[in-house]
Motif scaffolding. Structure first.
Motif, mmCIF file in Angstrom:
data_model
loop_
_atom_site.group_PDB
_atom_site.id
_atom_site.type_symbol
_atom_site.label_atom_id
_atom_site.label_comp_id
_atom_site.label_asym_id
_atom_site.label_seq_id
_atom_site.Cartn_x
_atom_site.Cartn_y
_atom_site.Cartn_z
ATOM 1 N N GLU A 161 -1.143 11.547 3.178
ATOM 2 C CA GLU A 161 -2.177 12.573 3.329
ATOM 3 C C GLU A 161 -3.475 12.211 2.629
ATOM 4 O O GLU A 161 -4.551 12.669 3.025
ATOM 5 N N ILE A 162 -3.402 11.402 1.574
ATOM 6 C CA ILE A 162 -4.633 11.005 0.880
ATOM 7 C C ILE A 162 -5.164 9.656 1.376
ATOM 8 O O ILE A 162 -6.078 9.079 0.783
ATOM 9 N N GLY A 163 -4.574 9.157 2.453
ATOM 10 C CA GLY A 163 -5.055 7.915 3.042
ATOM 11 C C GLY A 163 -4.561 6.663 2.350
ATOM 12 O O GLY A 163 -5.165 5.591 2.489
ATOM 13 N N ALA A 164 -3.468 6.778 1.617
ATOM 14 C CA ALA A 164 -2.892 5.633 0.919
ATOM 15 C C ALA A 164 -1.597 5.206 1.602
ATOM 16 O O ALA A 164 -1.135 5.840 2.562
ATOM 17 N N TYR A 165 -1.009 4.118 1.087
ATOM 18 C CA TYR A 165 0.270 3.625 1.600
ATOM 19 C C TYR A 165 1.233 3.454 0.431
ATOM 20 O O TYR A 165 0.829 2.953 -0.630
ATOM 21 N N PRO A 166 2.487 3.860 0.568
ATOM 22 C CA PRO A 166 3.452 3.685 -0.524
ATOM 23 C C PRO A 166 3.803 2.210 -0.715
ATOM 24 O O PRO A 166 4.459 1.608 0.146
ATOM 25 N N SER A 167 3.387 1.649 -1.819
ATOM 26 C CA SER A 167 3.560 0.210 -2.053
ATOM 27 C C SER A 167 4.999 -0.281 -1.946
ATOM 28 O O SER A 167 5.239 -1.395 -1.465
ATOM 29 N N PRO A 168 6.003 0.493 -2.396
ATOM 30 C CA PRO A 168 7.375 -0.033 -2.320
ATOM 31 C C PRO A 168 7.935 -0.144 -0.903
ATOM 32 O O PRO A 168 8.844 -0.954 -0.665
ATOM 33 N N LEU A 169 7.436 0.666 0.032
ATOM 34 C CA LEU A 169 8.033 0.742 1.361
ATOM 35 C C LEU A 169 7.923 -0.599 2.084
ATOM 36 O O LEU A 169 6.821 -1.103 2.327
ATOM 37 N N ASN A 170 9.076 -1.197 2.371
ATOM 38 C CA ASN A 170 9.187 -2.510 3.029
ATOM 39 C C ASN A 170 8.758 -3.674 2.141
ATOM 40 O O ASN A 170 8.653 -4.802 2.622
ATOM 41 N N TYR A 171 8.510 -3.413 0.847
ATOM 42 C CA TYR A 171 8.196 -4.504 -0.073
ATOM 43 C C TYR A 171 9.468 -5.326 -0.298
ATOM 44 O O TYR A 171 10.441 -4.832 -0.865
#
Length: 235
Positions: A16-26
């Motif tokens: 919602e704030i235009g970011a990406y969750p760094s752990p996802l698919n890391y």
């Protein structure tokens, strides 16, 4: 509530704030945050087990926004409505859990306090160890803080225990400090999922993390949020 449900809430909030969750698919990590419960030290994968009263849970939230990563972690005790831990009674049913969480908070505070230009990175590990020793806890040695910028994990790597590595702190450095203290022994092992790290003896673990920036005249905590600070951690 389950950690899987919390993961979805965090995932949606990040998007919602235009970011990406760094752990996802890391490197294949399947979720948007790490949730580490009780004897799990770090890198726990959110799942469908309902959280229970007295669980000690670390939530490690990282995001990628505007070309850089941000990383922080805090530990909570499920069902503890006394967030400032003012009740120090050893008879309180959550006394041991609260004590471990408080010690880990203090270890992070002490580590940040020794950061300044001209200082030494090894002072961080010494400060954390002093706090751990005062409580009778151990600091996990297998996992460290790290530099962070456009790259999620990079040098310098930050040891959370006493060491003789010398690296002068200079303005412009950005890195995480993320002590993991344990009730019993510091030996850990990795589960078969390839991610979850737990104490070998089943002792409880807690973790707190901040991102710090060495400035010309001191240190700035980049992940401090005075408006919303559920952990009660004050720097």
């Amino acid at each position: 509530m389950t950690t899987d449900e919390i993961d979805q809430i965090v995932h949606n909030a990040i998007l919602e704030i235009g970011a990406y969750p760094s752990p996802l698919n890391y490197r294949g990590f399947p979720k948007s945050l790490c949730s580490s419960v009780n004897e799990v030290v770090c890198h726990g994968i959110p799942d469908t087990r309902p959280l229970q009263y007295g669980d000690v849970v670390s939530f490690d939230v990282s995001v990628f926004i505007n070309g850089v990563h941000g990383d922080n972690c805090a530990t909570v005790v499920v069902g503890d409505d006394n967030k400032h831990n003012s009740d120090e009674s050893v008879e309180h049913p959550l006394h041991e859990e609260r004590r471990l969480v408080r010690a880990t908070q203090e270890a992070l505070q002490a580590a940040i306090a020794v950061c300044k230009p001209g200082g030494c990175l090894s002072h961080v590990g010494h400060a954390i160890s002093d706090v751990a020793d005062s409580y009778g806890y151990e600091s996990v040695r297998d996992y460290r803080g790290h530099g962070i910028n456009e790259t999620f994990h990079c040098p310098p790597y930050v040891k959370h225990y006493r060491n003789n590595d010398f690296l002068e702190l200079v303005p412009g450095m950005v890195f995480t400090i993320e002590p993991m203290l344990v009730q019993k022994g510091a030996e850990v092992y990795e589960w078969d999922d390839g991610w979850t790290v737990a104490t070998r003896d089943g002792g409880l673990a807690a973790q707190f993390e901040h991102m710090v920036w060495i400035t010309e005249d001191g240190v700035k905590v980049l992940t401090e949020n005075p408006v919303f600070n559920p952990s009660g951690l004050s720097i």
